[in-house]
Design a protein around this motif. Sequence first.
Motif, PDB file in Angstrom:
ATOM      1  N   SER A 125      -2.544  -5.599  -6.584  1.00 56.28           N
ATOM      2  CA  SER A 125      -3.083  -7.065  -6.175  1.00 56.28           C
ATOM      3  C   SER A 125      -2.358  -8.183  -6.556  1.00 56.28           C
ATOM      4  O   SER A 125      -2.152  -8.986  -6.049  1.00 56.28           O
TER       5      SER A 125
ATOM      6  N   LYS B 246       0.745  -1.184  -0.029  1.00 59.50           N
ATOM      7  CA  LYS B 246      -0.080  -0.017  -0.050  1.00 59.50           C
ATOM      8  C   LYS B 246       0.774   1.268   0.044  1.00 59.50           C
ATOM      9  O   LYS B 246       0.458   2.328  -0.585  1.00 59.50           O
TER      10      LYS B 246
ATOM     11  N   SER C  11      -4.365  -0.510  -9.116  1.00 55.47           N
ATOM     12  CA  SER C  11      -4.995  -1.407  -8.156  1.00 55.47           C
ATOM     13  C   SER C  11      -4.763  -2.807  -8.612  1.00 55.47           C
ATOM     14  O   SER C  11      -4.490  -3.688  -7.785  1.00 55.47           O
TER      15      SER C  11
END
Length: 245
Positions: free
Chosen positions: A176, A136, A172
């Motif tokens: 992932s 993150k 994103s």
Amino acid sequence: MAQLVGTYLAGHKVVKQEAKQGDTSVTLITDNNGTDLTADFGSGFNGRLIKTMDASYMQMPLGKEVAPGFAWDKITDYFEPYNLFGIHTLAVLANTLTDSYKVNEMFAATGRLAATSMEGNLTHYTIKIDTDAAIKKLDLKAYVNFYSHTIMMQKDTDRVEKVIAGDPAAVSGFRSKLSTQFGPSMTYELWTDRQGRPVRYITRAHDPSISITDPHVESLEVTFSEWDSAVVKAPPGDQTRVMHE
């Protein structure tokens, strides 16, 4: 601790590095005048490349004669593009492995120092990393730029460009994918000698769900030696072929 390897390498260019990841192995010797790179990526893709101030020499595949009685080719303008592409590819992949401390710093900086111990004359540091938390905070542009040559070789340039541009879906999806690749946690271990010099580091990604017997599905080990004393030598002239038109 996370930045120790990079900081020390920045001020000490003369060293021998040996990196191993799975069946891949790389040895890189650097001094003030050149480099000596040996790499083996399996499936017959291996070689050695020596660069001195005066010239560059190659041996691909490793250990094979380039001509009867000769083990080395001196790189000249006469070399075919295939040979030069092979040299470039070998060097890019090898340097990505030896320079992986740059990526380790990104992950380990968000971890916590879990243990410090003495092992003979070495100090052993262990950093535990929450992979999701690290990803993150990960600077994706820096991460992707580091691996850009490798990724582009895999014909994935569109995704790379979108991630660099900050496309929300691409960013994103990439985060992932990294979470899946590295698993829920990682460990970064570093050994230093009495002079504070890096001796060895190991990065392990843990995902017990993939393998109960061997949870280390991603691991990299790099060792350092011959700090400030490593020497790069050109191959013997009588073993070197020089190609001309």
